[in-house]
Structure formats: structure tokens, C-alpha cells
Write a protein that holds these residues in place. Sequence first.
Motif, mmCIF file in Angstrom:
data_model
loop_
_atom_site.group_PDB
_atom_site.id
_atom_site.type_symbol
_atom_site.label_atom_id
_atom_site.label_comp_id
_atom_site.label_asym_id
_atom_site.label_seq_id
_atom_site.Cartn_x
_atom_site.Cartn_y
_atom_site.Cartn_z
ATOM 1 N N ALA A 120 -12.679 9.972 -9.665
ATOM 2 C CA ALA A 120 -13.826 9.682 -9.719
ATOM 3 C C ALA A 120 -14.259 11.170 -10.884
ATOM 4 C CB ALA A 120 -15.213 9.426 -9.360
ATOM 5 N N LEU A 121 -13.812 12.793 -9.995
ATOM 6 C CA LEU A 121 -14.147 13.791 -11.648
ATOM 7 C C LEU A 121 -13.095 13.737 -12.797
ATOM 8 C CD1 LEU A 121 -14.792 16.607 -8.840
ATOM 9 C CD2 LEU A 121 -16.432 15.192 -10.499
ATOM 10 N N GLY A 122 -11.744 12.513 -12.698
ATOM 11 C CA GLY A 122 -11.003 12.676 -13.389
ATOM 12 C C GLY A 122 -11.855 11.388 -15.009
ATOM 13 N N LEU A 123 -12.238 10.480 -14.109
ATOM 14 C CA LEU A 123 -13.014 9.805 -15.283
ATOM 15 C C LEU A 123 -13.969 10.464 -15.689
ATOM 16 C CD1 LEU A 123 -13.429 6.289 -13.176
ATOM 17 C CD2 LEU A 123 -11.491 7.215 -14.988
ATOM 18 N N LEU A 127 -6.009 16.809 -3.986
ATOM 19 C CA LEU A 127 -6.360 17.656 -4.545
ATOM 20 C C LEU A 127 -5.615 18.183 -5.509
ATOM 21 C CD1 LEU A 127 -8.110 19.485 -1.821
ATOM 22 C CD2 LEU A 127 -9.186 17.703 -2.968
ATOM 23 N N ALA A 128 -4.858 17.609 -6.356
ATOM 24 C CA ALA A 128 -3.880 17.746 -7.228
ATOM 25 C C ALA A 128 -4.709 17.867 -8.319
ATOM 26 C CB ALA A 128 -2.732 17.731 -7.127
ATOM 27 N N PRO A 129 -4.676 18.813 -9.403
ATOM 28 C CA PRO A 129 -5.084 19.172 -10.369
ATOM 29 C C PRO A 129 -4.822 17.822 -11.735
ATOM 30 C CG PRO A 129 -4.635 20.683 -10.103
ATOM 31 C CD PRO A 129 -3.785 20.241 -8.842
ATOM 32 N N ALA A 130 -3.166 18.181 -11.035
ATOM 33 C CA ALA A 130 -2.351 17.415 -12.404
ATOM 34 C C ALA A 130 -2.834 16.138 -12.775
ATOM 35 C CB ALA A 130 -0.997 18.190 -12.453
ATOM 36 N N PHE A 131 -2.545 15.543 -10.828
ATOM 37 C CA PHE A 131 -2.849 14.194 -10.693
ATOM 38 C C PHE A 131 -3.981 13.868 -11.452
ATOM 39 C CE2 PHE A 131 -3.594 10.666 -8.056
ATOM 40 C CZ PHE A 131 -2.484 9.782 -7.618
ATOM 41 N N VAL A 132 -5.384 14.668 -11.460
ATOM 42 C CA VAL A 132 -6.379 14.125 -10.949
ATOM 43 C C VAL A 132 -6.635 14.081 -12.745
ATOM 44 C CG1 VAL A 132 -9.076 15.010 -11.458
ATOM 45 C CG2 VAL A 132 -7.131 14.870 -9.445
ATOM 46 N N LEU A 133 -6.258 15.023 -13.787
ATOM 47 C CA LEU A 133 -6.316 15.189 -15.427
ATOM 48 C C LEU A 133 -5.006 13.610 -16.163
ATOM 49 C CD1 LEU A 133 -5.895 18.755 -15.562
ATOM 50 C CD2 LEU A 133 -7.950 17.321 -16.024
ATOM 51 N N THR A 134 -3.784 13.857 -14.984
ATOM 52 C CA THR A 134 -3.385 12.744 -16.364
ATOM 53 C C THR A 134 -2.828 11.052 -15.380
ATOM 54 O OG1 THR A 134 -1.460 13.430 -14.575
ATOM 55 C CG2 THR A 134 -2.480 14.312 -16.933
ATOM 56 N N ALA A 135 -3.816 10.709 -14.309
ATOM 57 C CA ALA A 135 -4.278 9.881 -13.564
ATOM 58 C C ALA A 135 -4.202 8.578 -14.910
ATOM 59 C CB ALA A 135 -5.062 10.165 -12.536
ATOM 60 N N THR A 136 -5.363 8.958 -15.744
ATOM 61 C CA THR A 136 -5.526 7.181 -16.563
ATOM 62 C C THR A 136 -4.589 7.534 -17.930
ATOM 63 O OG1 THR A 136 -7.851 8.584 -17.206
ATOM 64 C CG2 THR A 136 -7.871 6.475 -15.412
ATOM 65 N N GLN A 189 2.128 12.944 -18.324
ATOM 66 C CA GLN A 189 2.059 11.988 -16.949
ATOM 67 C C GLN A 189 2.531 11.819 -15.644
ATOM 68 O OE1 GLN A 189 1.284 10.312 -19.955
ATOM 69 N NE2 GLN A 189 2.362 8.379 -20.383
ATOM 70 N N TYR A 190 4.042 12.224 -16.701
ATOM 71 C CA TYR A 190 5.139 11.733 -15.422
ATOM 72 C C TYR A 190 4.961 13.022 -14.458
ATOM 73 C CZ TYR A 190 8.372 9.950 -19.409
ATOM 74 O OH TYR A 190 8.368 8.994 -20.421
ATOM 75 N N VAL A 191 4.107 13.814 -14.714
ATOM 76 C CA VAL A 191 3.997 14.539 -13.095
ATOM 77 C C VAL A 191 3.794 13.584 -12.275
ATOM 78 C CG1 VAL A 191 1.802 14.993 -13.873
ATOM 79 C CG2 VAL A 191 2.770 17.031 -12.523
ATOM 80 N N LEU A 192 3.009 12.679 -12.487
ATOM 81 C CA LEU A 192 2.839 11.642 -11.878
ATOM 82 C C LEU A 192 3.792 11.563 -10.544
ATOM 83 C CD1 LEU A 192 -0.133 9.547 -13.861
ATOM 84 C CD2 LEU A 192 -0.822 10.969 -11.946
ATOM 85 N N TRP A 193 4.985 11.107 -11.215
ATOM 86 C CA TRP A 193 6.048 10.327 -10.441
ATOM 87 C C TRP A 193 6.097 11.331 -9.403
ATOM 88 C CZ3 TRP A 193 9.839 9.551 -15.216
ATOM 89 C CH2 TRP A 193 9.107 8.649 -15.909
#
Length: 502
Positions: free
Chosen positions: A63-66, A185-194, A363-367
Motif C-alpha cells: 500500500a505504501l508503494g501505491l 520489507l524489501a524496498p526494491a520489491f515495494v518500489l517496482t511491484a506495479t 522490475q526484474y529484481v522482483l524475480w
Amino acid sequence: MPSAETTQASVREPDPVRPTKDDEIAVAGSELIGGPIGRRALLGTSWWTPVRVVALVAIGMFALGLVQKAPCYNGGWFFGASTQYTHACYSDIPHLYQGRGFADGLVPYFDKLSGDMEYLEYPVLTGVFMEVAAWLTPGSGTIQHQEQWYWFVNAGMLMVCAAIIVVCVSRTQARRPWDGLLVALAPAFVLTATINWDLLAVALTAAAMLMWSRGRALAFGVLLGLATAAKLYPVLLLGPLLVLCWRAGTWRPFGKVLGGAVLAWAAVNLPVMYFAFDGWSKFYTFSQERGVDFGSFWLILAQRSDNPLTKDTVNLFATLLMLVSAAGIAALTLTAPRRPRFAQLAFLIVAAFILTNKVYSPQYVLWLVPLAVLARPKWRDFLIWQACEVAYFLGIWMYLAYTTSGDAHKGLPTEGYQFAIAVHLVGTLYLCAVVVRDILMPEQDVVRRAGDDDPSGGVLDGAPDAFVLGPAARPPQHAVPFDGPHVEWGSRRERGDDGRSL
């Protein structure tokens, strides 16, 4: 009388690993919520189980990422060439609603698009995901209103994927449920999720890893086939699994995996392939024809060369580098003094693919995030890597702001962007190096230091070796002395009545 510490698992299940006991960064971070758990804490007696806590944290962080995307939602996607870059809130989702024909009701893969892209350039299952979101998007109002809704609907669906990912990671290694917090809590996960639709494939891959850890080879194969129908990278996991099964002599489970993966992938792809081959094949032809792009070391070479390599040459060299990397991982698997954990090799093969690829999108960091957590659940190393990825996340948007702001040149120049690329490549290489060290020196592996063998390995957990090469053929010796419990090669942990790891 034996103490509680020496009671066998058949009498009492092993206690979960507490991060605030074994990880110095987790100990320091826990001070924000009252400090580490005490020895008299009553665990497992409350509704707030680790998995539920991790899932709620993940939803809150998502939600914070949104919220971070709010400047773009309210105008950056629609007004001003560089606003979405200066606010670091870019997303493909709203732009492709109209750009790929969803606003006009076109059917992906079947209906031809106007413009340079003739068909949707995503795998079939991702196309289905995008189409379902389009069905749920109100078709009334201005196109801007529809694009806002389309992003919001997709964000809701991707939030479900994110929750699935953290739950699966928390449950894959049964004694380490709190490791899911690393993902949440991974910051890159939050920032790139959408930014894109990658979380669909990541969720299916995480679910597949959970099934394999429970010894359900067929379910693993089916989910991996579906994940490959959403994004190509999950198929890479079959390579390390093949070599691990070769070393352990467990061929039948791998046969089930391969059969399930092929059937699941075919069930999704064959109908579209048969009725709309040109549209179906666009993803594969686009991947082949695509030139050097953002985030890769190939881009640094191209930008700093007066005579850059041709597209075909880059494709050839990238393929050769990937094959060499895969061969190296296979050799490491067969020669390591102790059979590597499946999660370690899964992370290494996907990281090798990304590092050698001609594009390394943010967003490849999500992988990598879920696989990195399973491979190396250590807060220090994970946060070092995440810091590098956040630096690149900011770097690419500042570079695009620079290139789209005209003579104002607001943002990061080319040399600065090249440095950002180098930072996130080095960060990924650092984590790869730590995982390789854990494989060569098992006493450094935080999972095995807790007394486990391969809790995400399913039938491989504790299995004896059947085929080894080089150093692995010699009797195991501990690389460094340590006081933790040892798990010997070929020794299985006590299991439940059904023969599976609990």
C-alpha cells in the motif's frame, strides 16, 4: 534424562529459527518494536502467527508503494514528458491500456494493433491477466479516467500476488517463517511491484517452490509450467533441479516435474498458438529482435563505444555467456563438498540470466527477491543488495528525466546512469558471490548453521549422493569451526508420518 535441546523431532518438533537470536541486523531492528523475543515468550499461542504477521506487513508495504505512485496517478502519467520520471513513479500499466488495444476492446494475440507493435508482446498467461483487469475496468469516462482505473485494478490483483509470494516464502522453509519479512520489507520489491505484471510469474514460482519443499513434484511442475507461461525465466529452474536430481539419483521426481511443466505450459499456450500463431509468437520474436536496452552492461558498452556491437552479435555473446554460467553452476553442483540447496542454485541461475541479458529492467529484481531470501536469508547481505537496487531504481528514472527534459537537462547524465547500472550489477554479483561461498563452505550457510540440510529441497532434503565429481568425492570436512548443530551428508531429518518434511 535428555534436555529439551536434545529431544528428537519425532518427540518434539524443532523450534522455529528466531531472527532476533541469530541475526545481528534483526536484533538491532527489533528495538523499534520492543526488542528481541525473550526466552519466556509464548510462541504459537496467538492468532498472530508469523505467516499472518508477514502477510499483513507485505500488504501494508505494498500500500505504501501505491502511495509512492500517487504523483503519477494524479497527473504524471498523463501530463508533462518527464514528470513521471522526476517523481520516480513510472508504470507500464496505464500506458499499455490504450497502447495495446485494451481500451478499444481488442483481443490480445488475435487482433492486430496499430503502430509499431503489431501484437501484444507478453506471454499468454500475462496477457490473460491483463485482459481480466481490462474486463474489470469501467469503460465509461475519459481515457485518463479509464487508465487510472486500469492501473488501480491491476494494482489490486498484483497485491494478491504479493501476499501469495510472502506466504509461500514464509512456509517453504518450515523452521524459518520469519524469513518472509525480508520479502515484505524489501524496498526494491515495494518500489517496482506495479511497474509491470511480473508479480504474476513470481507468485506462481514462489508457490511452485513451496510445493517442491513439501515433496509434491507434480504440483511443482504444473505451477512452474504456468509461471513459464506468464514469464520465461521460471523455466530456468529446471536446469539446477536436473543436476541436483542427478547428484542425488532421484530421477522419478524430476520426471514428474518435467511432465507437469510441459503439460501446464502447453495447456495455456497451444490454443493461442494454433488459432493466432503470429500474435502468440510476438513475445519470442520481440525478445530476439530487441536491441540493447536499459540496465545491462551491454548498454554501457554500447554507449561508450564508437562502433557498438550489432544486435545479432549481442544476442550471440549473451547466449554464450549464459551457457557458460549454466555450465559453471552445474560444475559447482556436482563438485561442491556438500550438495547445494535447491534455492541457492535457483537464485544463481536466474541471476546469471539477468546479468548476461541485454536488458535488466528495474522490475526484474522482483524475480530475484524471493529466491534470494530462500538462498541467503541474512539481513546484512540482503540489505546491501537492496540498497544497490534502490540506487538503480532512482538512477534510471533520473536518467530518463534528463533525456526527456530538453535543454533543461534535469536529472542524471549518461555517465551517472552508467554508474547506477554498475552499482546494481555489482550488488547482484555480490549476493551471487556470497551464495557461492555458502555452497563451497556450508558452515557459512545460515540455513545449515541452524541444523537443517535443504528445507526447500523436498525429496532432496537429507538424501545421500549418488553421483559426485572432484572434491565432492572426498570425505566432507567443515571449512571453519562453529558451535551450531551439524547435519551430515546423506542423513535425513526426522519426518512426520506421511514421510514429508513438516
